[in-house]
Design a protein around this motif. Structure first.
Motif, short mmCIF file in Angstrom:
data_model
loop_
_atom_site.label_atom_id
_atom_site.label_comp_id
_atom_site.label_asym_id
_atom_site.label_seq_id
_atom_site.Cartn_x
_atom_site.Cartn_y
_atom_site.Cartn_z
N TYR A 62 -4.84 -9.93 4.35
CA TYR A 62 -6.00 -9.08 4.17
C TYR A 62 -5.87 -7.95 5.18
O TYR A 62 -5.91 -8.17 6.39
N VAL A 63 -5.66 -6.73 4.67
CA VAL A 63 -5.46 -5.57 5.54
C VAL A 63 -6.82 -5.12 6.07
O VAL A 63 -7.70 -4.78 5.29
N VAL A 64 -6.96 -5.13 7.40
CA VAL A 64 -8.25 -4.78 8.00
C VAL A 64 -8.30 -3.35 8.51
O VAL A 64 -9.39 -2.78 8.65
N SER A 65 -7.16 -2.75 8.78
CA SER A 65 -7.16 -1.35 9.23
C SER A 65 -5.80 -0.72 9.00
O SER A 65 -4.78 -1.40 8.94
N GLY A 66 -5.82 0.60 8.86
CA GLY A 66 -4.59 1.36 8.77
C GLY A 66 -3.91 1.32 7.42
O GLY A 66 -4.52 0.97 6.40
N ALA A 67 -2.64 1.69 7.45
CA ALA A 67 -1.81 1.75 6.24
C ALA A 67 -0.46 1.15 6.55
O ALA A 67 0.08 1.32 7.65
N GLY A 68 0.09 0.44 5.58
CA GLY A 68 1.37 -0.21 5.80
C GLY A 68 2.19 -0.28 4.53
O GLY A 68 1.90 0.37 3.52
N LEU A 69 3.22 -1.09 4.62
CA LEU A 69 4.17 -1.29 3.53
C LEU A 69 4.43 -2.77 3.37
O LEU A 69 4.38 -3.53 4.34
N ALA A 70 4.72 -3.18 2.15
CA ALA A 70 5.11 -4.56 1.87
C ALA A 70 6.14 -4.53 0.74
O ALA A 70 6.10 -3.65 -0.13
N ALA A 99 3.15 1.48 8.21
CA ALA A 99 3.83 2.65 7.65
C ALA A 99 4.55 3.37 8.80
O ALA A 99 4.25 3.13 9.98
N PRO A 100 5.48 4.27 8.49
CA PRO A 100 6.23 4.94 9.56
C PRO A 100 5.36 5.69 10.57
O PRO A 100 5.69 5.74 11.75
N LYS A 101 4.24 6.27 10.11
CA LYS A 101 3.42 7.09 11.01
C LYS A 101 2.00 6.57 11.16
O LYS A 101 1.13 7.29 11.63
N SER A 102 1.74 5.34 10.75
CA SER A 102 0.39 4.77 10.83
C SER A 102 0.46 3.33 11.31
O SER A 102 1.29 2.55 10.84
N ALA A 103 -0.43 2.98 12.21
CA ALA A 103 -0.57 1.58 12.60
C ALA A 103 -1.24 0.82 11.46
O ALA A 103 -1.86 1.43 10.57
N MET A 104 -1.12 -0.49 11.47
CA MET A 104 -1.75 -1.32 10.44
C MET A 104 -2.03 -2.68 11.05
O MET A 104 -1.23 -3.20 11.83
#
Length: 131
Positions: A62-70, A99-104
């Protein structure tokens, strides 16, 4: 009822043998047998990620903040964002991270099978991470 007080469980720096980049883990719950649930808040700095791994009974994020990759093995990389729920099937080889420029940050939930929550595999290379 059992209350685990905020701040009573230390946050740790995730081990380099399972992660690339700076990753913090804050345990939420690990139930004793016969229950099997483990939940952890995992915070990834930009570019940080897990290694390839599987879970014998699957995993839910469950992603609670930011942006990422899977990514699941053999499939394209997917973008994930705050509010998304990601479900991996039992023994599905995958990785996830910022993600490369965003915490998650996400809450990772999985159950143990015979005491095993995860099977850790090889690093996600920079080429794999870059798409």
């Amino acid at each position: 009822m059992k209350i685990i007080a905020c701040g009573s469980v230390p946050t740790i720096l995730a081990p380099e043998k399972y992660f690339t980049g700076r990753v913090l883990q804050t345990p939420i719950i690990e139930k004793e047998a016969p229950a099997r649930l483990r939940a952890v808040m995992v915070s990834f700095e930009p570019g940080a990620r897990t290694h390839w791994h599987t879970h014998p009974l699957g995993q839910t994020l469950y992603v609670v903040s930011g942006a990422g990759l899977a990514q699941s093995w053999g499939e394209p990389i997917q973008e994930i964002r705050a509010g998304d729920v990601i479900s991996f099937a039992a023994d599905e080889k995958h990785w996830h991270g910022a993600a490369p420029k965003s915490a998650m940050a996400h809450i990772a939930m999985q159950e143990a099978l015979d005491g095993v929550h995860a099977d850790w595999l090889e690093k996600v290379t920079d080429a794999q991470y870059g798409g």
